[in-house]
Design a protein around this motif. Structure first.
Motif, mmCIF file in Angstrom:
data_model
loop_
_atom_site.group_PDB
_atom_site.id
_atom_site.type_symbol
_atom_site.label_atom_id
_atom_site.label_comp_id
_atom_site.label_asym_id
_atom_site.label_seq_id
_atom_site.Cartn_x
_atom_site.Cartn_y
_atom_site.Cartn_z
ATOM 1 N N ALA A 9 0.680 -1.189 0.031
ATOM 2 C CA ALA A 9 -0.047 -0.085 -0.002
ATOM 3 C C ALA A 9 0.961 1.344 0.042
ATOM 4 O O ALA A 9 0.751 2.252 -0.847
ATOM 5 C CB ALA A 9 -0.879 0.095 1.125
ATOM 6 N N ALA A 10 1.991 1.245 0.753
ATOM 7 C CA ALA A 10 2.750 2.557 0.901
ATOM 8 C C ALA A 10 3.462 2.405 -0.567
ATOM 9 O O ALA A 10 3.824 3.834 -0.906
ATOM 10 C CB ALA A 10 3.757 2.212 1.997
ATOM 11 N N GLU A 12 2.526 1.804 -3.440
ATOM 12 C CA GLU A 12 1.401 2.416 -4.439
ATOM 13 C C GLU A 12 1.277 3.886 -4.201
ATOM 14 O O GLU A 12 1.390 4.766 -5.079
ATOM 15 C CB GLU A 12 0.384 1.675 -4.300
ATOM 16 N N ARG A 13 0.878 4.190 -2.917
ATOM 17 C CA ARG A 13 1.041 5.680 -2.749
ATOM 18 C C ARG A 13 2.292 6.621 -2.906
ATOM 19 O O ARG A 13 2.203 7.629 -3.589
ATOM 20 C CB ARG A 13 1.019 6.015 -0.979
ATOM 21 N N LEU A 14 3.700 5.974 -2.856
ATOM 22 C CA LEU A 14 4.776 6.770 -3.033
ATOM 23 C C LEU A 14 4.727 6.752 -4.723
ATOM 24 O O LEU A 14 5.196 7.821 -5.308
ATOM 25 C CB LEU A 14 5.803 5.736 -2.411
ATOM 26 N N ARG A 15 4.570 5.560 -5.400
ATOM 27 C CA ARG A 15 4.593 5.629 -6.653
ATOM 28 C C ARG A 15 3.877 6.755 -7.298
ATOM 29 O O ARG A 15 4.213 7.612 -8.321
ATOM 30 C CB ARG A 15 4.162 4.304 -7.406
ATOM 31 N N THR A 16 2.668 6.707 -7.034
ATOM 32 C CA THR A 16 1.645 8.161 -7.285
ATOM 33 C C THR A 16 2.442 9.386 -7.084
ATOM 34 O O THR A 16 2.503 10.170 -7.978
ATOM 35 C CB THR A 16 0.391 7.990 -6.702
ATOM 36 N N GLY A 35 10.579 -7.661 8.399
ATOM 37 C CA GLY A 35 9.622 -7.017 7.936
ATOM 38 C C GLY A 35 10.085 -6.712 6.574
ATOM 39 O O GLY A 35 10.794 -7.266 5.777
ATOM 40 N N TYR A 36 9.176 -5.558 5.945
ATOM 41 C CA TYR A 36 9.468 -5.038 4.532
ATOM 42 C C TYR A 36 10.042 -3.486 4.705
ATOM 43 O O TYR A 36 9.378 -2.916 5.366
ATOM 44 C CB TYR A 36 8.413 -5.434 3.554
ATOM 45 N N GLU A 37 10.566 -2.939 3.360
ATOM 46 C CA GLU A 37 10.837 -1.660 3.293
ATOM 47 C C GLU A 37 10.596 -1.546 1.626
ATOM 48 O O GLU A 37 10.514 -2.331 0.836
ATOM 49 C CB GLU A 37 12.219 -1.405 3.737
ATOM 50 N N ILE A 38 10.318 -0.249 1.538
ATOM 51 C CA ILE A 38 10.251 0.315 0.013
ATOM 52 C C ILE A 38 11.743 0.618 -0.219
ATOM 53 O O ILE A 38 12.489 1.406 0.434
ATOM 54 C CB ILE A 38 9.228 1.411 -0.252
#
Length: 71
Positions: A9-10, A12-16, A35-38
């Motif tokens: 979700a994060a 996709e928000r950052l991509r936009t 966990g995970y990071e972008i």
């Protein structure tokens, strides 16, 4: 630590938010400890004005240079 759904979700928000920026070469998700990071791939080193976190998910910037097709 962010779980995979939070990271998606994060991302996709950052991509936009980053859409149309010429220095951004790609945006992905990577494991970070438990966990995970972008991960945001950029073409050159320097100031990128990217957030360190989006919706509680860490953002890691990597300089990858120019992207070229290979045979």
């Amino acid at each position: 630590m962010a779980d995979i759904e939070q990271a998606r979700a994060a991302k996709e928000r950052l991509r936009t938010t980053l859409q149309g920026r010429s220095d951004v070469r790609g945006i992905g998700i990577a494991r970070n400890g438990n966990g995970y990071e972008i991960r945001v791939n950029v073409s050159r080193d320097g100031r990128h004005d990217l957030p360190g976190m989006v919706d509680g998910v860490d953002v890691h910037v990597r300089v990858v240079g120019a992207i070229r097709a290979s045979a």
